[in-house]
Design an enzyme around this catalytic site. Structure first.
Site, mmCIF file in Angstrom:
data_model
loop_
_atom_site.group_PDB
_atom_site.id
_atom_site.type_symbol
_atom_site.label_atom_id
_atom_site.label_comp_id
_atom_site.label_asym_id
_atom_site.label_seq_id
_atom_site.Cartn_x
_atom_site.Cartn_y
_atom_site.Cartn_z
ATOM 1 N N THR A 41 40.115 93.943 63.082
ATOM 2 C CA THR A 41 40.200 95.371 63.427
ATOM 3 C C THR A 41 39.657 95.539 64.844
ATOM 4 O O THR A 41 40.386 95.398 65.810
ATOM 5 C CB THR A 41 39.433 96.243 62.406
ATOM 6 O OG1 THR A 41 38.127 95.696 62.202
ATOM 7 C CG2 THR A 41 40.171 96.286 61.076
ATOM 8 N N LYS A 83 36.298 88.518 59.186
ATOM 9 C CA LYS A 83 36.510 89.561 60.185
ATOM 10 C C LYS A 83 35.322 90.508 60.103
ATOM 11 O O LYS A 83 34.718 90.704 59.049
ATOM 12 C CB LYS A 83 37.824 90.319 59.954
ATOM 13 C CG LYS A 83 37.940 91.144 58.690
ATOM 14 C CD LYS A 83 37.282 92.482 58.679
ATOM 15 C CE LYS A 83 37.644 93.307 59.882
ATOM 16 N NZ LYS A 83 36.837 94.603 59.889
ATOM 17 N N THR A 91 28.978 91.114 53.827
ATOM 18 C CA THR A 91 29.333 92.151 54.782
ATOM 19 C C THR A 91 30.661 91.778 55.423
ATOM 20 O O THR A 91 30.951 90.609 55.551
ATOM 21 C CB THR A 91 28.222 92.345 55.828
ATOM 22 O OG1 THR A 91 28.533 93.474 56.609
ATOM 23 C CG2 THR A 91 28.024 91.144 56.689
ATOM 24 N N GLU A 149 30.315 94.755 68.086
ATOM 25 C CA GLU A 149 30.970 95.681 69.019
ATOM 26 C C GLU A 149 30.104 95.917 70.251
ATOM 27 O O GLU A 149 28.981 96.412 70.170
ATOM 28 C CB GLU A 149 31.269 96.996 68.311
ATOM 29 C CG GLU A 149 32.372 96.843 67.273
ATOM 30 C CD GLU A 149 32.571 98.048 66.388
ATOM 31 O OE1 GLU A 149 33.627 98.136 65.748
ATOM 32 O OE2 GLU A 149 31.653 98.891 66.304
ATOM 33 N N ASN A 156 33.091 103.179 69.041
ATOM 34 C CA ASN A 156 33.017 103.966 67.811
ATOM 35 C C ASN A 156 33.259 105.447 68.044
ATOM 36 O O ASN A 156 33.669 106.153 67.123
ATOM 37 C CB ASN A 156 31.657 103.726 67.138
ATOM 38 C CG ASN A 156 31.622 102.366 66.480
ATOM 39 O OD1 ASN A 156 32.178 102.159 65.420
ATOM 40 N ND2 ASN A 156 30.999 101.403 67.149
#
Length: 407
Positions: A156, A182, A193, A279, A402
């Site tokens: 993603t 992922k 997780t 991220e 985000n």
């Protein structure tokens, strides 16, 4: 999106796992022109074990798999990126059932033996018709190779595919384990997780494979955090086809220990890759706590440090701010004595006996903080308890990613 500085320059295709066939497809679930579907088929006799999120708001695929894992039988796995099929109510459950039926029909297997996982946006209904449009053609392309493509299909906000493999000799027979994962955001362990799928050609009964997987997850995926948020969709599945003919009949013995070690090492590598693709991350951080009253206490303190936005932003700014570490230790709710506390960044002790180390060197500490990988160590001076958590820094890029996630 900026690629993680820890991204490998290339991703090698691992050896095929006997009894596993793989295919990927573009179904338009994530976006047009993006591979977003993974289909795996397993030979008859394949066993399965799984661990799932403890979120009280789990996705429909998590509920589907959780109900079917105790039977210990698997013949297929269907995964999609772009839509988590979470918080989708009755529509989500219907999409899950329809998706499994499509796989069962295409492969000629029982619906109950199909496992599912979805990742992506929460709250948007998943259109099972997207699978119908590609299922038969995808099934016709199933082949023994394709692990690297499989890892790409389930990404993603990941910036690189995550693949790992191990080979272990069981009774003199070479046995292969291959895994993919992922995850880059909404990463905080609570059973596991993100998504991860492992397959082996060893013959492992489900009742033996399940505790092996649970223990391996506890020492790997359950010890990482990117942002302290636990996903609705966290799933780790292990499949054992038995194609190599190398059996593990019980959880004890040399072969079982060797297999467990290989599985644990494989999952730890994948877990570290998830953190290294956090991220917006620029630093990979090991938080090691020792001298606690117990291992459990040490682990909770390590997690408080690793989850602290103030600690993580200081690391992003390459600031050896031990005051923020002290804060995190103090708020953890675990036994601690301020005047016994010692803290290291790398091999530089920055604090001891409740105050700044008398030999503290700003230049030495700053040099450590400029490194891409940092070890942050805390000694509580209370006992023999130890714990470790792996995390990354928190940067402006995380906010940007985000802030734009749905748009």
């Amino acid at each position: 999106m900026t690629v993680s500085p820890f991204a490998p320059t290339s991703v090698a295709e691992p050896a095929a796992v006997g009894g596993v066939r793989i295919a990927t497809a573009q179904a338009g679930i994530k976006r047009a022109g993006r591979t977003d579907v993974l289909l795996m088929a397993f030979d008859e006799g394949t066993t399965v074990a799984g661990t799932y999120t403890r979120s009280r708001c789990p996705s429909a695929p998590v509920e589907w798999c959780r109900e079917r894992t105790p039977a210990g039988v698997a013949r297929a796995l269907l995964v999609n990126a772009g839509n988590a099929n979470a918080f989708t109510g009755r529509k989500g459950r219907e999409a899950t059932a329809s998706s499994a039926e499509l796989v069962a029909q295409a492969l000629g297997i029982e619906t109950a033996h199909v496992f599912l996982a979805s990742t992506g946006v929460i709250g948007e209904p998943l259109d099972a018709g997207k699978f119908a449009s590609v299922m038969d053609e995808t099934a016709s392309r199933l082949a023994p190779s394709g692990w690297a493509d499989a890892a790409r299909a389930i990404m993603t906000t990941d910036t690189f595919p995550k693949v790992a493999s191990r080979t272990v000799s069981l009774g003199g027979t070479p046995t292969t384990l291959v895994g993919i994962a992922k995850g880059a955001g909404m990463i905080a362990p609570d059973m596991a997780t993100m998504l991860s799928f492992v397959a082996t050609d060893a013959a492992v009964p489900a009742e033996v494979l399940q505790p092996m997987l649970t223990d391996a997850v506890a020492a790997s995926f359950n010890r990482i955090t990117v942002d302290s948020d636990t996903s609705t969709s966290d799933t780790v599945l292990a499949f054992a086809t038995g194609a190599s003919g190398a059996p593990i009949g019980e959880a004890q013995g040399g072969d079982a220990r060797a297999f467990c070690a290989a599985l644990s090492d494989l999952l730890l590598e994948l877990a570290h890759l998830v953190v290294k693709d956090g991220e917006g991350c620029t630093k990979f951080v090991t938080v090691a706590v020792r001298g606690a009253e117990s291992d459990a206490s040490a682990s909770r303190i390590a997690r408080a440090i690793a989850d602290s936005p103030l600690v993580k932003t200081a690391i992003a700014g390459e600031d050896a701010n031990w005051g923020r570490v002290v804060m995190a230790v103090g708020k953890a709710g675990e036994p601690a004595d301020r005047d016994r506390l010692a803290i290291w960044f790398g091999d530089v002790r920055v604090a001891a006996d409740g105050e700044r180390d008398p030999d503290y060197s700003e230049a030495a500490a700053s040099a450590v903080m400029r490194e891409p990988e940092i070890v942050l160590t805390v000694d509580l001076g209370l006992g023999d308890g130890e714990g470790v958590v792996w995390t990354c820094d928190l940067t402006k890029a995380y906010v940007a990613i985000n802030g734009d996630y749905r748009t």
